[in-house]
Design a protein around this motif. Structure first.
Motif, PDB file in Angstrom:
ATOM      1  N   LYS A  21      57.800  24.502 -53.409  1.00 17.08           N
ATOM      2  CA  LYS A  21      58.835  23.610 -52.875  1.00 17.08           C
ATOM      3  C   LYS A  21      58.961  22.347 -53.716  1.00 17.08           C
ATOM      4  N   MET A  22      57.821  21.818 -54.157  1.00 19.27           N
ATOM      5  CA  MET A  22      57.847  20.589 -54.969  1.00 19.27           C
ATOM      6  C   MET A  22      58.499  20.861 -56.331  1.00 19.27           C
ATOM      7  N   HIS A  23      58.202  22.013 -56.898  1.00 23.39           N
ATOM      8  CA  HIS A  23      58.791  22.369 -58.197  1.00 23.39           C
ATOM      9  C   HIS A  23      60.302  22.592 -58.071  1.00 23.39           C
ATOM     10  N   GLU A  24      60.722  23.163 -56.943  1.00 21.50           N
ATOM     11  CA  GLU A  24      62.162  23.363 -56.716  1.00 21.50           C
ATOM     12  C   GLU A  24      62.907  22.035 -56.621  1.00 21.50           C
ATOM     13  N   ARG A  55      55.803   2.709 -55.352  1.00 15.89           N
ATOM     14  CA  ARG A  55      56.463   1.405 -55.479  1.00 15.89           C
ATOM     15  C   ARG A  55      57.771   1.426 -54.683  1.00 15.89           C
ATOM     16  N   GLU A  56      58.342   0.275 -54.506  1.00 13.15           N
ATOM     17  CA  GLU A  56      59.608   0.149 -53.785  1.00 13.15           C
ATOM     18  C   GLU A  56      60.668   1.066 -54.411  1.00 13.15           C
ATOM     19  N   GLY A  57      61.378   1.776 -53.555  1.00 13.15           N
ATOM     20  CA  GLY A  57      62.434   2.670 -54.030  1.00 13.15           C
ATOM     21  C   GLY A  57      61.975   4.074 -54.355  1.00 13.15           C
ATOM     22  N   ASP A  58      60.662   4.330 -54.373  1.00 13.84           N
ATOM     23  CA  ASP A  58      60.155   5.672 -54.656  1.00 13.84           C
ATOM     24  C   ASP A  58      60.389   6.591 -53.451  1.00 13.84           C
ATOM     25  N   LEU A  59      60.268   7.894 -53.709  1.00 10.58           N
ATOM     26  CA  LEU A  59      60.505   8.883 -52.672  1.00 10.58           C
ATOM     27  C   LEU A  59      59.352   9.882 -52.660  1.00 10.58           C
ATOM     28  N   VAL A  60      58.733  10.045 -51.487  1.00  8.94           N
ATOM     29  CA  VAL A  60      57.586  10.952 -51.336  1.00  8.94           C
ATOM     30  C   VAL A  60      58.007  12.155 -50.495  1.00  8.94           C
ATOM     31  N   TYR A  61      57.774  13.358 -51.026  1.00  4.42           N
ATOM     32  CA  TYR A  61      58.109  14.581 -50.302  1.00  4.42           C
ATOM     33  C   TYR A  61      56.844  15.210 -49.718  1.00  4.42           C
ATOM     34  N   LEU A  62      56.937  15.648 -48.464  1.00  2.00           N
ATOM     35  CA  LEU A  62      55.872  16.388 -47.787  1.00  2.00           C
ATOM     36  C   LEU A  62      56.465  17.708 -47.304  1.00  2.00           C
ATOM     37  N   ASP A  63      55.673  18.766 -47.303  1.00  6.10           N
ATOM     38  CA  ASP A  63      56.150  20.034 -46.760  1.00  6.10           C
ATOM     39  C   ASP A  63      56.317  19.929 -45.240  1.00  6.10           C
ATOM     40  N   ILE A  82      54.122   3.048 -46.007  1.00  7.64           N
ATOM     41  CA  ILE A  82      54.931   3.513 -47.143  1.00  7.64           C
ATOM     42  C   ILE A  82      56.397   3.109 -46.991  1.00  7.64           C
ATOM     43  N   THR A  83      56.958   3.328 -45.806  1.00  7.24           N
ATOM     44  CA  THR A  83      58.401   3.129 -45.641  1.00  7.24           C
ATOM     45  C   THR A  83      58.798   1.687 -45.357  1.00  7.24           C
ATOM     46  N   ARG A  84      57.905   0.916 -44.753  1.00  2.00           N
ATOM     47  CA  ARG A  84      58.276  -0.446 -44.371  1.00  2.00           C
ATOM     48  C   ARG A  84      57.585  -1.515 -45.216  1.00  2.00           C
ATOM     49  N   ASP A  85      56.270  -1.354 -45.410  1.00  2.00           N
ATOM     50  CA  ASP A  85      55.562  -2.356 -46.223  1.00  2.00           C
ATOM     51  C   ASP A  85      55.912  -2.207 -47.709  1.00  2.00           C
ATOM     52  N   LEU A  86      55.888  -0.968 -48.190  1.00  2.00           N
ATOM     53  CA  LEU A  86      56.189  -0.737 -49.609  1.00  2.00           C
ATOM     54  C   LEU A  86      57.692  -0.560 -49.856  1.00  2.00           C
ATOM     55  N   ASN A  87      58.441  -0.299 -48.791  1.00  2.00           N
ATOM     56  CA  ASN A  87      59.881  -0.057 -48.888  1.00  2.00           C
ATOM     57  C   ASN A  87      60.201   1.147 -49.781  1.00  2.00           C
ATOM     58  N   ALA A  88      59.339   2.175 -49.680  1.00  2.00           N
ATOM     59  CA  ALA A  88      59.610   3.465 -50.317  1.00  2.00           C
ATOM     60  C   ALA A  88      60.116   4.396 -49.208  1.00  2.00           C
ATOM     61  N   ASP A  89      60.304   5.672 -49.510  1.00  3.13           N
ATOM     62  CA  ASP A  89      60.810   6.601 -48.494  1.00  3.13           C
ATOM     63  C   ASP A  89      60.006   7.889 -48.469  1.00  3.13           C
ATOM     64  N   ILE A  90      60.058   8.553 -47.313  1.00  8.39           N
ATOM     65  CA  ILE A  90      59.381   9.839 -47.115  1.00  8.39           C
ATOM     66  C   ILE A  90      60.394  10.847 -46.590  1.00  8.39           C
ATOM     67  N   VAL A  91      60.331  12.055 -47.149  1.00  4.35           N
ATOM     68  CA  VAL A  91      61.139  13.162 -46.636  1.00  4.35           C
ATOM     69  C   VAL A  91      60.181  14.298 -46.271  1.00  4.35           C
ATOM     70  N   VAL A  92      60.277  14.783 -45.023  1.00  2.00           N
ATOM     71  CA  VAL A  92      59.472  15.917 -44.562  1.00  2.00           C
ATOM     72  C   VAL A  92      60.368  17.153 -44.618  1.00  2.00           C
ATOM     73  N   LEU A  93      60.088  18.046 -45.535  1.00  3.90           N
ATOM     74  CA  LEU A  93      60.972  19.176 -45.804  1.00  3.90           C
ATOM     75  C   LEU A  93      61.134  20.105 -44.610  1.00  3.90           C
ATOM     76  N   GLU A  94      60.094  20.277 -43.828  1.00  7.02           N
ATOM     77  CA  GLU A  94      60.146  21.171 -42.674  1.00  7.02           C
ATOM     78  C   GLU A  94      61.112  20.661 -41.594  1.00  7.02           C
ATOM     79  N   ASN A  95      61.226  19.338 -41.476  1.00  3.81           N
ATOM     80  CA  ASN A  95      62.119  18.725 -40.479  1.00  3.81           C
ATOM     81  C   ASN A  95      63.020  17.695 -41.156  1.00  3.81           C
TER      82      ASN A  95
END
Length: 204
Positions: A21-24, A55-63, A82-95
């Motif tokens: 999924k990460m490679h895709e 860092r700020e603006g980065d995007l972290v993907y989780l399955d 991650i999302t509020r203190d660092l102001n980065a973002d998270i996407v959970v692929l399953e949901n």
């Protein structure tokens, strides 16, 4: 920058499905962090390395959310860090429809409220699943013991190995420290086994 975080609970579990999924998503291997460790806490080497890189603006993907962890309070704490203190973002692929922190941010205070509610619910579910898994494992061990299943090395094999090193030690061929190293035993275990072995000899 895009990052991927992959976690399985044990070293013999396969990470291929999550890695695919990460490679895709065109995430480079050097930015995919993999831990083979329980999610009961966040003291995981690769997760901590990822945490330092975000860092700020980065995007972290989780399955899935439980790949982040299985501790209720910890999941919420890390997500908010991650999302509020660092102001980065998270996407959970399953949901992904529910768990894309970028969507919540566009909704202002209402988004924060909704995000907190969803996080609380799914974090609770993740923690309960971990507890159930531990309970099933414990129950499985009890059933196996009742059926006579033996865990660890066969006693005869272990005894024979110990006897050989014990005889060598008693004859002065090796020091106690060397004997312990050969047997991969700590001092208290070694001397307990010596006492048991000598007790057996006396009663023969």
């Amino acid at each position: 920058m895009k990052f991927g975080y992959v976690r399985v609970s044990a070293k013999d579990q396969n990470t291929e499905r999550q890695l695919k999924k990460m490679h895709e998503l065109k995430i480079e291997d050097r930015y995919i962090f993999v831990d083979k460790q329980s999610g009961k806490d966040f003291d995981r080497p690769r997760y901590q390395a990822l945490r330092l890189m975000i860092r700020e603006g980065d995007l972290v993907y989780l399955d899935a959310l439980d790949r982040l962890g299985r501790d209720y309070d910890g999941i919420i704490r890390e997500w908010k860090y991650i999302t509020r203190d660092l102001n980065a973002d998270i996407v959970v692929l399953e949901n992904e429809t529910l768990f894309d922190s970028r969507k919540f941010k566009t909704m202002g205070d209402l988004g924060k409220l909704m995000e907190d509610q969803f996080l609380s619910l799914l974090s609770y579910v993740a923690e309960q699943e971990r507890k159930k898994t531990k309970q099933r494992q414990a129950e499985g061990i009890v059933v196996a013991l009742e059926k006579g299943v033996k865990f660890g090395r066969p006693k005869h094999e272990a005894s024979e190995g110990f006897k050989g090193v014990y005889d060598e030690w008693k004859a002065g061929g090796v020091t106690a420290v060397a004997a312990m190293k050969k047997l991969d035993m700590k001092p208290n275990t070694f001397y307990r086994r010596v006492k048991e072995h000598e007790g057996t000899i006396l009663h023969q």
